[in-house]
Design a protein around this motif. Sequence first.
Motif, mmCIF file in Angstrom:
data_model
loop_
_atom_site.group_PDB
_atom_site.id
_atom_site.type_symbol
_atom_site.label_atom_id
_atom_site.label_comp_id
_atom_site.label_asym_id
_atom_site.label_seq_id
_atom_site.Cartn_x
_atom_site.Cartn_y
_atom_site.Cartn_z
ATOM 1 N N TRP A 123 4.621 5.085 -1.797
ATOM 2 C CA TRP A 123 4.161 6.261 -2.545
ATOM 3 C C TRP A 123 5.342 6.937 -3.236
ATOM 4 N N ALA A 124 6.451 7.073 -2.511
ATOM 5 C CA ALA A 124 7.633 7.707 -3.100
ATOM 6 C C ALA A 124 8.153 6.891 -4.282
ATOM 7 N N GLY A 125 8.163 5.567 -4.122
ATOM 8 C CA GLY A 125 8.633 4.704 -5.202
ATOM 9 C C GLY A 125 7.734 4.757 -6.416
ATOM 10 N N LEU A 126 6.426 4.778 -6.184
ATOM 11 C CA LEU A 126 5.484 4.850 -7.306
ATOM 12 C C LEU A 126 5.655 6.171 -8.048
ATOM 13 N N ALA A 127 5.731 7.273 -7.315
ATOM 14 C CA ALA A 127 5.891 8.570 -7.961
ATOM 15 C C ALA A 127 7.172 8.625 -8.791
ATOM 16 N N ASP A 128 8.253 8.088 -8.248
ATOM 17 C CA ASP A 128 9.528 8.092 -8.972
ATOM 18 C C ASP A 128 9.428 7.294 -10.265
ATOM 19 N N ARG A 129 8.811 6.122 -10.193
ATOM 20 C CA ARG A 129 8.681 5.281 -11.388
ATOM 21 C C ARG A 129 7.798 5.957 -12.439
ATOM 22 N N LEU A 130 6.735 6.610 -12.003
ATOM 23 C CA LEU A 130 5.843 7.287 -12.945
ATOM 24 C C LEU A 130 6.553 8.456 -13.621
ATOM 25 N N ARG A 131 7.297 9.223 -12.862
ATOM 26 C CA ARG A 131 8.020 10.357 -13.454
ATOM 27 C C ARG A 131 9.050 9.878 -14.462
ATOM 28 N N ARG A 132 9.692 8.747 -14.171
ATOM 29 C CA ARG A 132 10.664 8.212 -15.127
ATOM 30 C C ARG A 132 9.996 7.746 -16.414
ATOM 31 N N ARG A 133 8.705 7.467 -16.338
ATOM 32 C CA ARG A 133 7.935 7.132 -17.538
ATOM 33 C C ARG A 133 7.429 8.379 -18.263
ATOM 34 N N GLY A 134 7.743 9.537 -17.714
ATOM 35 C CA GLY A 134 7.307 10.772 -18.341
ATOM 36 C C GLY A 134 5.889 11.180 -18.001
ATOM 37 N N ARG A 135 5.380 10.665 -16.893
ATOM 38 C CA ARG A 135 4.005 10.973 -16.517
ATOM 39 C C ARG A 135 3.982 12.011 -15.397
ATOM 40 N N PRO A 136 3.279 13.119 -15.600
ATOM 41 C CA PRO A 136 3.144 14.101 -14.518
ATOM 42 C C PRO A 136 2.404 13.482 -13.338
#
Length: 373
Positions: A205-218
Amino acid sequence: MSGVGGGSEVPGARDARDVRDVLVVELLGGFGDLLLALPAVHALARSHPGARVGVLTFTPGDALLRHDPHVHRVLATSDHAEGAPRAAVAAALEQLRPDLVVTTTTYDGIADLCRSTAPWAVTDLWAGAPDGQRVDRRFLELLVAAGAVREDLHDLPLTVHLAPGERARGAQVLAAAVGDGPGGPPVVLVPEAGMPVKEWPAERWAGLADRLRRRGRPVVAATASGTSPVPGVPGLAPQDLRGLAAALAAAGDRGGAVVGADTGPVRLATAVGTPAVALVGPTSAGRYGLDPRQGTSLQGLPGCPVRRPRSITEQECWWSAACPLTGGGGPACMADLGVDEVLAALDGLERPRRAGALPADGGAPLGRPGAPG
Protein backbone atom coordinates in the motif's frame (compact mmCIF):
# COMPACT_ATOMS: atom_id res chain seq x y z
CA MET A 1 -19.72 -14.12 1.01
CA SER A 2 -21.18 -17.54 1.23
CA GLY A 3 -21.79 -20.37 -1.19
CA VAL A 4 -24.69 -21.92 0.71
CA GLY A 5 -26.71 -24.13 -1.62
CA GLY A 6 -30.44 -24.31 -2.03
CA GLY A 7 -33.20 -26.29 -3.65
CA SER A 8 -32.99 -27.33 -7.26
CA GLU A 9 -36.53 -26.71 -8.39
CA VAL A 10 -36.95 -24.81 -11.65
CA PRO A 11 -40.59 -23.77 -12.09
CA GLY A 12 -41.96 -23.38 -15.56
CA ALA A 13 -42.39 -19.92 -17.00
CA ARG A 14 -45.27 -18.00 -15.43
CA ASP A 15 -47.40 -15.19 -16.75
CA ALA A 16 -45.84 -11.94 -15.53
CA ARG A 17 -49.33 -10.54 -15.02
CA ASP A 18 -49.86 -13.06 -12.20
CA VAL A 19 -47.03 -11.50 -10.18
CA ARG A 20 -48.11 -8.46 -8.19
CA ASP A 21 -45.75 -8.72 -5.23
CA VAL A 22 -42.14 -9.91 -5.28
CA LEU A 23 -39.96 -10.52 -2.24
CA VAL A 24 -36.17 -10.88 -2.51
CA VAL A 25 -34.48 -12.34 0.57
CA GLU A 26 -30.77 -11.54 0.93
CA LEU A 27 -29.51 -12.41 4.41
CA LEU A 28 -26.00 -13.71 3.84
CA GLY A 29 -24.27 -11.08 5.96
CA GLY A 30 -22.34 -8.13 4.53
CA PHE A 31 -23.56 -5.44 2.19
CA GLY A 32 -21.24 -6.84 -0.47
CA ASP A 33 -23.58 -9.84 -0.65
CA LEU A 34 -26.52 -7.50 -1.24
CA LEU A 35 -24.59 -5.85 -4.07
CA LEU A 36 -24.05 -9.26 -5.69
CA ALA A 37 -27.82 -9.77 -5.67
CA LEU A 38 -28.82 -6.24 -6.72
CA PRO A 39 -28.70 -6.81 -10.50
CA ALA A 40 -31.16 -9.68 -9.94
CA VAL A 41 -33.44 -7.37 -7.94
CA HIS A 42 -33.45 -4.88 -10.80
CA ALA A 43 -34.04 -7.60 -13.40
CA LEU A 44 -37.01 -8.92 -11.42
CA ALA A 45 -38.53 -5.45 -11.21
CA ARG A 46 -38.10 -4.85 -14.94
CA SER A 47 -39.46 -8.31 -15.78
CA HIS A 48 -42.62 -7.67 -13.72
CA PRO A 49 -43.25 -3.95 -14.30
CA GLY A 50 -46.60 -3.93 -12.52
CA ALA A 51 -45.34 -5.67 -9.41
CA ARG A 52 -44.24 -4.23 -6.07
CA VAL A 53 -40.72 -5.43 -5.26
CA GLY A 54 -39.66 -5.80 -1.64
CA VAL A 55 -36.20 -6.69 -0.34
CA LEU A 56 -35.37 -8.18 3.05
CA THR A 57 -31.73 -7.70 4.03
CA PHE A 58 -29.42 -6.86 6.91
CA THR A 59 -28.52 -3.39 8.06
CA PRO A 60 -26.61 -1.29 7.12
CA GLY A 61 -26.86 -2.57 3.56
CA ASP A 62 -30.55 -1.67 3.41
CA ALA A 63 -29.51 1.98 3.10
CA LEU A 64 -28.13 1.26 -0.37
CA LEU A 65 -31.67 0.63 -1.61
CA ARG A 66 -32.83 4.15 -0.73
CA HIS A 67 -33.78 6.12 -3.86
CA ASP A 68 -33.78 2.90 -5.91
CA PRO A 69 -36.63 3.27 -8.41
CA HIS A 70 -36.95 -0.52 -8.73
CA VAL A 71 -37.49 -1.25 -5.04
CA HIS A 72 -40.83 -0.42 -3.45
CA ARG A 73 -40.30 -1.79 0.06
CA VAL A 74 -37.23 -2.42 2.16
CA LEU A 75 -37.41 -4.65 5.22
CA ALA A 76 -34.27 -4.67 7.33
CA THR A 77 -33.01 -6.58 10.33
CA SER A 78 -29.88 -6.15 12.39
CA ASP A 79 -30.36 -9.39 14.33
CA HIS A 80 -27.88 -12.08 13.31
CA ALA A 81 -28.65 -14.33 16.30
CA GLU A 82 -29.53 -17.95 15.67
CA GLY A 83 -33.11 -18.22 14.44
CA ALA A 84 -33.58 -14.47 14.00
CA PRO A 85 -33.09 -14.35 10.20
CA ARG A 86 -35.64 -17.15 9.70
CA ALA A 87 -38.09 -15.28 11.94
CA ALA A 88 -37.54 -12.14 9.85
CA VAL A 89 -38.28 -14.09 6.67
CA ALA A 90 -41.46 -15.54 8.17
CA ALA A 91 -42.61 -12.06 9.18
CA ALA A 92 -41.86 -10.65 5.70
CA LEU A 93 -43.76 -13.45 4.00
CA GLU A 94 -46.74 -12.82 6.28
CA GLN A 95 -46.63 -9.07 5.72
CA LEU A 96 -46.11 -9.00 1.95
CA ARG A 97 -47.72 -12.30 0.90
CA PRO A 98 -45.63 -12.32 -2.28
CA ASP A 99 -46.64 -14.10 -5.46
CA LEU A 100 -42.94 -14.67 -6.15
CA VAL A 101 -40.14 -15.00 -3.61
CA VAL A 102 -36.47 -15.23 -4.58
CA THR A 103 -33.88 -16.01 -1.94
CA THR A 104 -30.10 -16.17 -1.96
CA THR A 105 -30.34 -17.46 1.61
CA THR A 106 -31.12 -21.09 2.42
CA TYR A 107 -29.69 -21.74 5.90
CA ASP A 108 -31.93 -22.58 8.87
CA GLY A 109 -34.70 -23.89 6.62
CA ILE A 110 -35.29 -20.50 4.98
CA ALA A 111 -35.53 -22.04 1.51
CA ASP A 112 -38.12 -24.59 2.68
CA LEU A 113 -40.09 -21.81 4.38
CA CYS A 114 -40.16 -19.78 1.17
CA ARG A 115 -41.22 -22.76 -0.93
CA SER A 116 -43.99 -23.75 1.46
CA THR A 117 -45.39 -20.24 1.78
CA ALA A 118 -45.21 -18.49 -1.59
CA PRO A 119 -47.00 -19.67 -4.74
CA TRP A 120 -43.73 -19.35 -6.67
CA ALA A 121 -40.28 -19.59 -5.09
CA VAL A 122 -36.81 -19.64 -6.61
CA THR A 123 -34.33 -20.78 -3.99
CA ASP A 124 -31.49 -22.36 -5.96
CA LEU A 125 -29.43 -19.32 -6.91
CA TRP A 126 -26.16 -20.90 -5.72
CA ALA A 127 -26.77 -24.12 -7.66
CA GLY A 128 -23.87 -25.28 -9.79
CA ALA A 129 -22.08 -21.96 -10.13
CA PRO A 130 -18.81 -22.92 -11.84
CA ASP A 131 -15.50 -21.25 -11.17
CA GLY A 132 -15.06 -18.77 -13.99
CA GLN A 133 -18.66 -17.52 -13.96
CA ARG A 134 -19.40 -14.55 -11.74
CA VAL A 135 -21.94 -15.22 -9.01
CA ASP A 136 -23.98 -12.10 -9.79
CA ARG A 137 -24.37 -13.17 -13.39
CA ARG A 138 -25.15 -16.74 -12.35
CA PHE A 139 -28.04 -15.45 -10.25
CA LEU A 140 -29.50 -13.77 -13.31
CA GLU A 141 -29.07 -16.79 -15.56
CA LEU A 142 -30.82 -19.07 -13.08
CA LEU A 143 -33.69 -16.61 -12.75
CA VAL A 144 -34.00 -16.55 -16.54
CA ALA A 145 -34.04 -20.37 -16.57
CA ALA A 146 -36.76 -20.33 -13.90
CA GLY A 147 -38.89 -17.99 -16.00
CA ALA A 148 -38.74 -15.26 -13.36
CA VAL A 149 -36.58 -12.84 -15.38
CA ARG A 150 -36.73 -11.90 -19.06
CA GLU A 151 -33.94 -13.35 -21.14
CA ASP A 152 -32.76 -9.96 -22.38
CA LEU A 153 -32.02 -8.95 -18.77
CA HIS A 154 -29.54 -11.75 -18.08
CA ASP A 155 -26.51 -9.45 -17.73
CA LEU A 156 -27.49 -6.20 -16.04
CA PRO A 157 -24.66 -4.15 -14.53
CA LEU A 158 -24.57 -3.34 -10.84
CA THR A 159 -26.12 0.05 -10.04
CA VAL A 160 -26.72 1.93 -6.79
CA HIS A 161 -28.76 5.10 -7.15
CA LEU A 162 -27.64 8.36 -5.51
CA ALA A 163 -29.65 11.56 -5.22
CA PRO A 164 -28.11 14.78 -6.65
CA GLY A 165 -27.71 16.22 -3.16
CA GLU A 166 -25.80 13.15 -2.04
CA ARG A 167 -23.44 13.45 -4.99
CA ALA A 168 -22.80 17.10 -4.18
CA ARG A 169 -21.97 16.25 -0.56
CA GLY A 170 -19.73 13.41 -1.72
CA ALA A 171 -17.78 15.84 -3.88
CA GLN A 172 -17.29 18.09 -0.84
CA VAL A 173 -16.07 15.20 1.31
CA LEU A 174 -13.56 14.12 -1.32
CA ALA A 175 -12.33 17.68 -1.88
CA ALA A 176 -11.78 18.11 1.86
CA ALA A 177 -9.36 15.17 1.75
CA VAL A 178 -7.51 15.70 -1.52
CA GLY A 179 -8.31 19.29 -2.46
CA ASP A 180 -10.23 20.54 -5.45
CA GLY A 181 -7.45 22.30 -7.29
CA PRO A 182 -5.63 21.13 -10.41
CA GLY A 183 -4.09 17.69 -10.31
CA GLY A 184 -4.43 14.24 -11.72
CA PRO A 185 -7.46 11.98 -11.24
CA PRO A 186 -7.72 10.91 -7.59
CA VAL A 187 -7.26 7.34 -6.41
CA VAL A 188 -9.14 6.10 -3.35
CA LEU A 189 -7.37 3.28 -1.52
CA VAL A 190 -9.41 0.83 0.57
CA PRO A 191 -6.65 -0.74 2.71
CA GLU A 192 -9.01 -2.45 5.17
CA ALA A 193 -10.24 -5.84 4.02
CA GLY A 194 -12.51 -6.89 6.87
CA MET A 195 -10.64 -10.18 7.19
CA PRO A 196 -6.86 -10.67 7.65
CA VAL A 197 -6.83 -13.31 4.91
CA LYS A 198 -7.76 -10.63 2.35
CA GLU A 199 -5.24 -8.00 3.44
CA TRP A 200 -2.63 -6.73 1.00
CA PRO A 201 0.77 -6.24 2.69
CA ALA A 202 1.21 -2.80 4.26
CA GLU A 203 4.42 -2.12 2.37
CA ARG A 204 2.58 -2.64 -0.93
CA TRP A 205 0.00 0.00 0.00
CA ALA A 206 2.81 2.40 0.89
CA GLY A 207 4.60 1.63 -2.38
CA LEU A 208 1.46 2.10 -4.46
CA ALA A 209 0.65 5.42 -2.80
CA ASP A 210 4.20 6.67 -3.36
CA ARG A 211 4.16 5.72 -7.04
CA LEU A 212 0.76 7.36 -7.57
CA ARG A 213 1.84 10.60 -5.91
CA ARG A 214 4.94 10.70 -8.10
CA ARG A 215 2.57 10.53 -11.06
CA GLY A 216 0.80 13.58 -9.73
CA ARG A 217 -2.31 11.74 -8.62
CA PRO A 218 -4.01 12.70 -5.35
CA VAL A 219 -4.41 9.67 -3.05
CA VAL A 220 -6.82 9.21 -0.14
CA ALA A 221 -7.68 6.22 2.03
CA ALA A 222 -11.24 5.19 2.89
CA THR A 223 -11.42 3.45 6.27
CA ALA A 224 -14.10 2.94 8.89
CA SER A 225 -12.37 5.24 11.37
CA GLY A 226 -11.30 7.92 8.92
CA THR A 227 -7.66 7.32 9.87
CA SER A 228 -5.35 6.20 7.12
CA PRO A 229 -2.90 3.35 7.86
CA VAL A 230 -0.90 4.26 4.75
CA PRO A 231 1.95 6.68 5.56
CA GLY A 232 1.51 10.13 4.03
CA VAL A 233 -2.00 9.41 2.75
CA PRO A 234 -4.89 11.39 4.22
CA GLY A 235 -8.02 9.62 5.39
CA LEU A 236 -11.47 10.27 4.02
CA ALA A 237 -13.75 11.61 6.75
CA PRO A 238 -15.88 8.79 8.22
CA GLN A 239 -19.18 8.38 6.40
CA ASP A 240 -22.25 6.22 6.61
CA LEU A 241 -22.71 3.79 3.73
CA ARG A 242 -24.48 6.24 1.43
CA GLY A 243 -21.97 8.95 2.26
CA LEU A 244 -19.15 6.58 1.36
CA ALA A 245 -20.90 5.71 -1.89
CA ALA A 246 -21.20 9.42 -2.73
CA ALA A 247 -17.53 10.11 -1.98
CA LEU A 248 -16.50 7.16 -4.14
CA ALA A 249 -18.77 8.44 -6.91
CA ALA A 250 -17.05 11.83 -6.67
CA ALA A 251 -13.70 10.19 -7.35
CA GLY A 252 -15.14 8.71 -10.52
CA ASP A 253 -16.63 12.06 -11.53
CA ARG A 254 -13.10 13.46 -11.40
CA GLY A 255 -11.76 10.65 -13.59
CA GLY A 256 -10.40 8.68 -10.66
CA ALA A 257 -10.58 5.10 -9.47
CA VAL A 258 -10.63 2.88 -6.38
CA VAL A 259 -8.22 0.12 -5.33
CA GLY A 260 -8.92 -2.44 -2.64
CA ALA A 261 -9.43 -6.08 -1.81
CA ASP A 262 -12.46 -8.23 -2.63
CA THR A 263 -14.72 -6.22 -0.32
CA GLY A 264 -18.03 -4.38 -0.29
CA PRO A 265 -16.61 -0.82 -0.62
CA VAL A 266 -14.71 -1.73 -3.79
CA ARG A 267 -17.80 -3.27 -5.37
CA LEU A 268 -19.83 -0.28 -4.19
CA ALA A 269 -17.51 2.06 -6.07
CA THR A 270 -18.32 0.32 -9.34
CA ALA A 271 -22.04 0.49 -8.53
CA VAL A 272 -21.91 4.31 -8.46
CA GLY A 273 -19.86 4.63 -11.64
CA THR A 274 -16.27 4.66 -10.38
CA PRO A 275 -14.00 2.01 -11.90
CA ALA A 276 -12.06 -0.12 -9.46
CA VAL A 277 -9.21 -2.58 -9.21
CA ALA A 278 -10.00 -5.50 -6.90
CA LEU A 279 -7.08 -7.37 -5.33
CA VAL A 280 -8.40 -10.91 -5.12
CA GLY A 281 -6.50 -13.55 -3.16
CA PRO A 282 -8.23 -16.30 -1.18
CA THR A 283 -11.47 -15.96 -3.13
CA SER A 284 -11.83 -16.70 -6.82
CA ALA A 285 -11.90 -13.75 -9.20
CA GLY A 286 -13.77 -16.02 -11.59
CA ARG A 287 -16.70 -16.18 -9.15
CA TYR A 288 -16.45 -13.02 -7.05
CA GLY A 289 -14.61 -10.61 -9.33
CA LEU A 290 -15.95 -7.29 -10.52
CA ASP A 291 -18.01 -6.92 -13.68
CA PRO A 292 -15.28 -6.29 -16.29
CA ARG A 293 -17.35 -3.44 -17.70
CA GLN A 294 -16.96 -1.69 -14.35
CA GLY A 295 -13.57 -2.74 -13.04
CA THR A 296 -10.64 -5.13 -13.09
CA SER A 297 -10.06 -8.12 -10.83
CA LEU A 298 -6.46 -9.21 -10.28
CA GLN A 299 -6.13 -12.79 -9.08
CA GLY A 300 -3.21 -13.39 -6.77
CA LEU A 301 -1.53 -16.79 -7.07
CA PRO A 302 -3.98 -18.20 -9.66
CA GLY A 303 -2.72 -21.75 -9.15
CA CYS A 304 -3.10 -21.81 -5.36
CA PRO A 305 -3.54 -25.47 -4.37
CA VAL A 306 -5.64 -24.74 -1.26
CA ARG A 307 -8.15 -22.29 -2.77
CA ARG A 308 -11.67 -23.77 -2.82
CA PRO A 309 -13.75 -21.52 -5.08
CA ARG A 310 -17.08 -23.17 -4.30
CA SER A 311 -16.55 -23.50 -0.54
CA ILE A 312 -14.33 -20.59 0.40
CA THR A 313 -15.24 -20.62 4.09
CA GLU A 314 -13.85 -24.16 4.35
CA GLN A 315 -10.37 -23.18 3.17
CA GLU A 316 -7.79 -23.86 5.87
CA CYS A 317 -6.59 -20.25 5.67
CA TRP A 318 -10.00 -18.53 5.68
CA TRP A 319 -10.63 -17.82 9.34
CA SER A 320 -7.07 -17.75 10.66
CA ALA A 321 -5.23 -16.15 7.70
CA ALA A 322 -2.48 -18.69 8.45
CA CYS A 323 -1.31 -19.57 4.95
CA PRO A 324 0.03 -23.13 4.57
CA LEU A 325 2.18 -21.96 1.66
CA THR A 326 4.09 -19.52 3.86
CA GLY A 327 4.36 -21.74 6.92
CA GLY A 328 1.54 -19.96 8.69
CA GLY A 329 2.61 -16.47 7.65
CA GLY A 330 0.60 -13.95 5.66
CA PRO A 331 -1.48 -15.00 2.64
CA ALA A 332 0.80 -15.93 -0.26
CA CYS A 333 -1.99 -15.06 -2.71
CA MET A 334 -2.16 -11.43 -1.56
CA ALA A 335 1.63 -11.08 -1.42
CA ASP A 336 1.72 -12.39 -5.00
CA LEU A 337 0.12 -9.17 -6.27
CA GLY A 338 2.67 -6.47 -7.03
CA VAL A 339 2.50 -2.69 -7.23
CA ASP A 340 3.42 -2.71 -10.92
CA GLU A 341 0.43 -4.93 -11.70
CA VAL A 342 -1.95 -2.65 -9.86
CA LEU A 343 -0.60 0.42 -11.65
CA ALA A 344 -0.97 -1.35 -15.00
CA ALA A 345 -4.54 -2.28 -14.11
CA LEU A 346 -5.32 1.34 -13.24
CA ASP A 347 -3.90 2.43 -16.57
CA GLY A 348 -6.04 -0.20 -18.29
CA LEU A 349 -9.20 1.12 -16.64
CA GLU A 350 -8.69 4.56 -18.10
CA ARG A 351 -8.29 3.55 -21.74
CA PRO A 352 -11.81 2.11 -22.30
CA ARG A 353 -13.36 4.91 -20.24
CA ARG A 354 -11.73 7.54 -22.43
CA ALA A 355 -13.02 5.68 -25.48
CA GLY A 356 -16.50 5.35 -23.98
CA ALA A 357 -16.54 1.66 -24.85
CA LEU A 358 -18.06 -1.21 -22.90
CA PRO A 359 -17.59 -4.86 -23.88
CA ALA A 360 -20.69 -6.51 -25.25
CA ASP A 361 -20.20 -9.50 -22.98
CA GLY A 362 -19.22 -9.60 -19.30
CA GLY A 363 -16.37 -11.93 -20.16
CA ALA A 364 -13.82 -13.29 -17.70
CA PRO A 365 -11.95 -11.31 -15.05
CA LEU A 366 -8.46 -10.14 -15.70
CA GLY A 367 -5.84 -12.41 -14.18
CA ARG A 368 -2.10 -12.27 -14.05
CA PRO A 369 -0.47 -11.66 -17.44
CA GLY A 370 -0.08 -15.02 -19.10
CA ALA A 371 -1.95 -16.80 -16.32
CA PRO A 372 -5.46 -18.23 -16.23
CA GLY A 373 -8.07 -15.77 -14.98
